[in-house]
Design a protein around this motif. Sequence first.
Motif, PDB file in Angstrom:
ATOM      1  N   PHE A  61       0.817  -1.212   0.000  1.00 24.44           N
ATOM      2  CA  PHE A  61       0.000   0.000   0.000  1.00 24.44           C
ATOM      3  C   PHE A  61       0.851   1.263   0.000  1.00 24.44           C
ATOM      4  O   PHE A  61       0.340   2.361  -0.167  1.00 24.44           O
ATOM      5  CB  PHE A  61      -0.935   0.036   1.209  1.00 24.44           C
ATOM      6  CG  PHE A  61      -2.129  -0.881   1.106  1.00 24.44           C
ATOM      7  CD1 PHE A  61      -2.618  -1.308  -0.112  1.00 24.44           C
ATOM      8  CD2 PHE A  61      -2.771  -1.300   2.251  1.00 24.44           C
ATOM      9  CE1 PHE A  61      -3.710  -2.142  -0.200  1.00 24.44           C
ATOM     10  CE2 PHE A  61      -3.885  -2.133   2.179  1.00 24.44           C
ATOM     11  CZ  PHE A  61      -4.353  -2.552   0.957  1.00 24.44           C
ATOM     12  N   ALA A  62       2.154   1.133   0.212  1.00 31.82           N
ATOM     13  CA  ALA A  62       3.033   2.302   0.299  1.00 31.82           C
ATOM     14  C   ALA A  62       3.483   2.749  -1.088  1.00 31.82           C
ATOM     15  O   ALA A  62       3.548   1.953  -2.029  1.00 31.82           O
ATOM     16  CB  ALA A  62       4.254   1.982   1.149  1.00 31.82           C
ATOM     17  N   ALA A  67       8.916   4.395   0.364  1.00 36.02           N
ATOM     18  CA  ALA A  67       8.498   3.367   1.312  1.00 36.02           C
ATOM     19  C   ALA A  67       9.597   3.130   2.348  1.00 36.02           C
ATOM     20  O   ALA A  67      10.777   3.025   2.003  1.00 36.02           O
ATOM     21  CB  ALA A  67       8.190   2.066   0.574  1.00 36.02           C
ATOM     22  N   PRO A  68       9.210   3.058   3.627  1.00 38.87           N
ATOM     23  CA  PRO A  68      10.217   2.811   4.663  1.00 38.87           C
ATOM     24  C   PRO A  68      10.710   1.372   4.634  1.00 38.87           C
ATOM     25  O   PRO A  68      10.028   0.485   4.119  1.00 38.87           O
ATOM     26  CB  PRO A  68       9.448   3.093   5.957  1.00 38.87           C
ATOM     27  CG  PRO A  68       8.034   2.774   5.627  1.00 38.87           C
ATOM     28  CD  PRO A  68       7.870   3.174   4.180  1.00 38.87           C
ATOM     29  N   LYS A  69      11.869   1.144   5.193  1.00 33.69           N
ATOM     30  CA  LYS A  69      12.387  -0.217   5.335  1.00 33.69           C
ATOM     31  C   LYS A  69      11.568  -0.908   6.415  1.00 33.69           C
ATOM     32  O   LYS A  69      11.329  -0.354   7.483  1.00 33.69           O
ATOM     33  CB  LYS A  69      13.858  -0.196   5.725  1.00 33.69           C
ATOM     34  CG  LYS A  69      14.435  -1.596   5.905  1.00 33.69           C
ATOM     35  CD  LYS A  69      15.933  -1.555   5.993  1.00 33.69           C
ATOM     36  CE  LYS A  69      16.549  -2.900   6.313  1.00 33.69           C
ATOM     37  NZ  LYS A  69      15.843  -4.087   5.956  1.00 33.69           N
ATOM     38  N   LEU A  70      11.091  -2.086   6.133  1.00 31.27           N
ATOM     39  CA  LEU A  70      10.250  -2.823   7.064  1.00 31.27           C
ATOM     40  C   LEU A  70      11.071  -3.848   7.829  1.00 31.27           C
ATOM     41  O   LEU A  70      12.069  -4.363   7.326  1.00 31.27           O
ATOM     42  CB  LEU A  70       9.122  -3.526   6.313  1.00 31.27           C
ATOM     43  CG  LEU A  70       8.201  -2.642   5.489  1.00 31.27           C
ATOM     44  CD1 LEU A  70       7.205  -3.479   4.718  1.00 31.27           C
ATOM     45  CD2 LEU A  70       7.495  -1.628   6.368  1.00 31.27           C
ATOM     46  N   ASP A  71      10.612  -4.154   9.036  1.00 31.18           N
ATOM     47  CA  ASP A  71      11.308  -5.125   9.864  1.00 31.18           C
ATOM     48  C   ASP A  71      10.279  -5.871  10.703  1.00 31.18           C
ATOM     49  O   ASP A  71       9.260  -5.304  11.102  1.00 31.18           O
ATOM     50  CB  ASP A  71      12.308  -4.399  10.762  1.00 31.18           C
ATOM     51  CG  ASP A  71      13.328  -5.337  11.373  1.00 31.18           C
ATOM     52  OD1 ASP A  71      13.471  -6.468  10.875  1.00 31.18           O
ATOM     53  OD2 ASP A  71      13.980  -4.932  12.349  1.00 31.18           O
ATOM     54  N   LEU A  72      10.531  -7.146  10.967  1.00 36.85           N
ATOM     55  CA  LEU A  72       9.676  -7.937  11.842  1.00 36.85           C
ATOM     56  C   LEU A  72      10.276  -7.947  13.242  1.00 36.85           C
ATOM     57  O   LEU A  72      11.479  -8.151  13.400  1.00 36.85           O
ATOM     58  CB  LEU A  72       9.549  -9.370  11.333  1.00 36.85           C
ATOM     59  CG  LEU A  72       8.818  -9.562  10.017  1.00 36.85           C
ATOM     60  CD1 LEU A  72       8.832 -11.027   9.615  1.00 36.85           C
ATOM     61  CD2 LEU A  72       7.395  -9.056  10.097  1.00 36.85           C
ATOM     62  N   LYS A  73       9.434  -7.722  14.239  1.00 37.39           N
ATOM     63  CA  LYS A  73       9.886  -7.694  15.630  1.00 37.39           C
ATOM     64  C   LYS A  73       8.889  -8.445  16.510  1.00 37.39           C
ATOM     65  O   LYS A  73       7.680  -8.341  16.304  1.00 37.39           O
ATOM     66  CB  LYS A  73       9.976  -6.256  16.156  1.00 37.39           C
ATOM     67  CG  LYS A  73      10.969  -5.386  15.455  1.00 37.39           C
ATOM     68  CD  LYS A  73      12.344  -5.617  15.981  1.00 37.39           C
ATOM     69  CE  LYS A  73      13.287  -4.605  15.343  1.00 37.39           C
ATOM     70  NZ  LYS A  73      14.637  -4.985  15.345  1.00 37.39           N
ATOM     71  N   ASP A  74       9.416  -9.162  17.488  1.00 34.43           N
ATOM     72  CA  ASP A  74       8.574  -9.748  18.523  1.00 34.43           C
ATOM     73  C   ASP A  74       8.155  -8.607  19.435  1.00 34.43           C
ATOM     74  O   ASP A  74       9.005  -7.942  20.025  1.00 34.43           O
ATOM     75  CB  ASP A  74       9.358 -10.799  19.297  1.00 34.43           C
ATOM     76  CG  ASP A  74       8.521 -11.518  20.343  1.00 34.43           C
ATOM     77  OD1 ASP A  74       7.431 -11.005  20.694  1.00 34.43           O
ATOM     78  OD2 ASP A  74       8.947 -12.581  20.809  1.00 34.43           O
ATOM     79  N   ILE A  75       6.853  -8.347  19.540  1.00 36.22           N
ATOM     80  CA  ILE A  75       6.400  -7.196  20.322  1.00 36.22           C
ATOM     81  C   ILE A  75       6.228  -7.530  21.800  1.00 36.22           C
ATOM     82  O   ILE A  75       5.842  -6.670  22.583  1.00 36.22           O
ATOM     83  CB  ILE A  75       5.118  -6.567  19.728  1.00 36.22           C
ATOM     84  CG1 ILE A  75       4.017  -7.594  19.595  1.00 36.22           C
ATOM     85  CG2 ILE A  75       5.423  -5.908  18.404  1.00 36.22           C
ATOM     86  CD1 ILE A  75       2.703  -7.017  19.120  1.00 36.22           C
ATOM     87  N   GLY A  76       6.534  -8.746  22.185  1.00 37.88           N
ATOM     88  CA  GLY A  76       6.572  -9.119  23.593  1.00 37.88           C
ATOM     89  C   GLY A  76       5.208  -9.336  24.213  1.00 37.88           C
ATOM     90  O   GLY A  76       4.175  -9.101  23.606  1.00 37.88           O
ATOM     91  N   ALA A  82       5.139  -8.307  14.956  1.00 39.51           N
ATOM     92  CA  ALA A  82       4.581  -7.174  14.224  1.00 39.51           C
ATOM     93  C   ALA A  82       5.566  -6.742  13.157  1.00 39.51           C
ATOM     94  O   ALA A  82       6.777  -6.916  13.307  1.00 39.51           O
ATOM     95  CB  ALA A  82       4.273  -6.021  15.161  1.00 39.51           C
ATOM     96  N   CYS A  83       5.053  -6.169  12.086  1.00 35.36           N
ATOM     97  CA  CYS A  83       5.891  -5.628  11.037  1.00 35.36           C
ATOM     98  C   CYS A  83       6.036  -4.121  11.291  1.00 35.36           C
ATOM     99  O   CYS A  83       5.079  -3.371  11.109  1.00 35.36           O
ATOM    100  CB  CYS A  83       5.292  -5.892   9.664  1.00 35.36           C
ATOM    101  SG  CYS A  83       6.355  -5.352   8.325  1.00 35.36           S
ATOM    102  N   ILE A  84       7.212  -3.721  11.705  1.00 37.98           N
ATOM    103  CA  ILE A  84       7.480  -2.344  12.053  1.00 37.98           C
ATOM    104  C   ILE A  84       7.623  -1.517  10.770  1.00 37.98           C
ATOM    105  O   ILE A  84       8.376  -1.869   9.879  1.00 37.98           O
ATOM    106  CB  ILE A  84       8.775  -2.215  12.904  1.00 37.98           C
ATOM    107  CG1 ILE A  84       8.708  -3.169  14.101  1.00 37.98           C
ATOM    108  CG2 ILE A  84       9.017  -0.778  13.331  1.00 37.98           C
ATOM    109  CD1 ILE A  84       7.518  -2.994  14.999  1.00 37.98           C
ATOM    110  N   GLY A  85       6.859  -0.413  10.687  1.00 36.75           N
ATOM    111  CA  GLY A  85       6.899   0.463   9.525  1.00 36.75           C
ATOM    112  C   GLY A  85       5.823   0.200   8.497  1.00 36.75           C
ATOM    113  O   GLY A  85       5.711   0.911   7.510  1.00 36.75           O
ATOM    114  N   LEU A  86       4.994  -0.812   8.723  1.00 34.80           N
ATOM    115  CA  LEU A  86       3.922  -1.160   7.777  1.00 34.80           C
ATOM    116  C   LEU A  86       2.796  -0.134   7.878  1.00 34.80           C
ATOM    117  O   LEU A  86       2.382   0.246   8.962  1.00 34.80           O
ATOM    118  CB  LEU A  86       3.395  -2.548   8.096  1.00 34.80           C
ATOM    119  CG  LEU A  86       2.401  -3.178   7.137  1.00 34.80           C
ATOM    120  CD1 LEU A  86       3.002  -3.347   5.745  1.00 34.80           C
ATOM    121  CD2 LEU A  86       1.929  -4.515   7.666  1.00 34.80           C
ATOM    122  N   SER A  87       2.310   0.347   6.727  1.00 35.61           N
ATOM    123  CA  SER A  87       1.246   1.363   6.741  1.00 35.61           C
ATOM    124  C   SER A  87      -0.079   0.747   7.135  1.00 35.61           C
ATOM    125  O   SER A  87      -0.275  -0.420   7.110  1.00 35.61           O
ATOM    126  CB  SER A  87       1.114   2.034   5.373  1.00 35.61           C
ATOM    127  OG  SER A  87       0.738   1.110   4.390  1.00 35.61           O
TER     128      SER A  87
END
Length: 87
Positions: A61-62, A67-76, A82-87
């Motif tokens: 959708f970006a 478009a920002p660089k996306l990263d996957l992170k364990d949100i705890g 979660a995918c950090i930076g996803l619109s």
Amino acid sequence: TGAGKSHTMTGPENGPEEEKGLLPRSFRHIFANIEDMSQSTRYLVRGSYLEIYNEELCDLFANPSNAPKLDLKDIGGGRGVACIGLS
């Protein structure tokens, strides 16, 4: 790659209703249920469209030019990933 992933997700562009893909059928289901709910309740629906290809994440959708660089992170907290930076 010709495996049918896009066809599964979207279906044929002008095909019959029963051949529609996962996305249009999901949207139709969500909004039909909202329409059937109480008219006194307001709803906010948000969506993201993420592609993972060759271990690269892409926000479909970006705007590709910024478009920002996306990263996957364990949100705890047992909440998952979660995918950090996803619109």
